[in-house]
Write a protein that holds these residues in place. Sequence first.
Motif, short mmCIF file in Angstrom:
data_model
loop_
_atom_site.label_atom_id
_atom_site.label_comp_id
_atom_site.label_asym_id
_atom_site.label_seq_id
_atom_site.Cartn_x
_atom_site.Cartn_y
_atom_site.Cartn_z
N LEU A 230 0.83 -1.21 0.00
CA LEU A 230 0.00 0.00 0.00
C LEU A 230 0.86 1.25 0.00
O LEU A 230 0.57 2.22 -0.71
N LEU A 231 1.93 1.22 0.79
CA LEU A 231 2.83 2.37 0.87
C LEU A 231 3.56 2.58 -0.45
O LEU A 231 3.68 3.72 -0.94
N VAL B 273 2.66 1.55 -3.49
CA VAL B 273 1.71 1.99 -4.53
C VAL B 273 1.43 3.48 -4.38
O VAL B 273 1.42 4.23 -5.36
N SER B 274 1.21 3.92 -3.13
CA SER B 274 0.94 5.34 -2.88
C SER B 274 2.13 6.21 -3.28
O SER B 274 1.97 7.24 -3.94
N LEU B 275 3.33 5.77 -2.89
CA LEU B 275 4.54 6.53 -3.23
C LEU B 275 4.77 6.58 -4.73
O LEU B 275 5.14 7.61 -5.29
N THR B 276 4.52 5.43 -5.40
CA THR B 276 4.76 5.35 -6.84
C THR B 276 3.87 6.32 -7.60
O THR B 276 4.34 7.09 -8.46
N PHE B 277 2.59 6.33 -7.27
CA PHE B 277 1.67 7.21 -7.98
C PHE B 277 1.91 8.68 -7.60
O PHE B 277 1.79 9.57 -8.44
N ALA B 278 2.29 8.92 -6.34
CA ALA B 278 2.58 10.29 -5.92
C ALA B 278 3.82 10.83 -6.63
O ALA B 278 3.81 11.95 -7.16
N ASP C 155 0.92 0.58 -15.33
CA ASP C 155 0.21 -0.04 -14.23
C ASP C 155 0.43 -1.55 -14.21
O ASP C 155 0.42 -2.18 -13.14
#
Length: 268
Positions: free
Chosen positions: A124-125, A127-132, A143
């Motif tokens: 989750l972390l 994925v969040s960092l990657t998209f951010a 994706d």
Amino acid sequence: MIRNKYVVSFRIGFQSSLEYRFNFFLSLLSAFFPMIVQYYIWTAVYASSGENVVFGYSYQEIIMYTILAAVVSKLVITNIEYSIAEDIKSGGLNKYIIQPIYYFGYRISSYIGQRLIYFIISILLIVSLTFALNNFYQLQMMDERMILFFFTLFLAIILSFLISYAVCAVAFWLSEISYFFVVTSLLINIMSGGMFPLEIFGERVQLIFRFMPFYYLIYFPVNLLNGRISGLDMWQGMIGQGVWVVLMLLICHLVWKLGMKRYLGLGG
């Protein structure tokens, strides 16, 4: 019946991770400070060089690599050496020898149980960092790569366990091994790309690293995710990762078989 024992080992490991989940969040928080240090270091390097690309990375790519590598390293690094070495030195292996349970099976079942919750949180972390980071730096991400990244990350966790398990066998021969573990942990982190990209060592050394298992722990999954490894290299890397998992299984079996011949079973 034996299979149920490994399921129980998995549950024990999982429950342990829930009890000590705060330690995991502290470990992630501890990764934040090296990120800041490396951010300023790389900012200074790019500013002083006057180049847009250093070691084959743009400034945006190196920052992304640094952040993702720090998170992945916290998930992949096992930190099981001391507990296994203690079993060897204190005679803790005795109870596994006299019971119908394989020590390796117990350890890996417990380890997977411990890492499961960490794996979910880290995904989750990441994925969040990657998209951010992708939106902030406007980097081109696929994706579909996410799915392959999760697969390689799982294999990296297993491979890291096998490397640590093999290294622990040194406790059969050495009486004092704490400093040995510190040195090996540092070297593995460097050779796996946990501190900085392997390109910093030059093409020849990087080529040597590609034939080592450490290459597949951090550097390969992170660069697969950010798109620097793609196409044929990506599939060759995944095959290489699988091959090293099999090889390390054989190495673990061999070194522990030799080590058990020296096991005295004192204490326990």
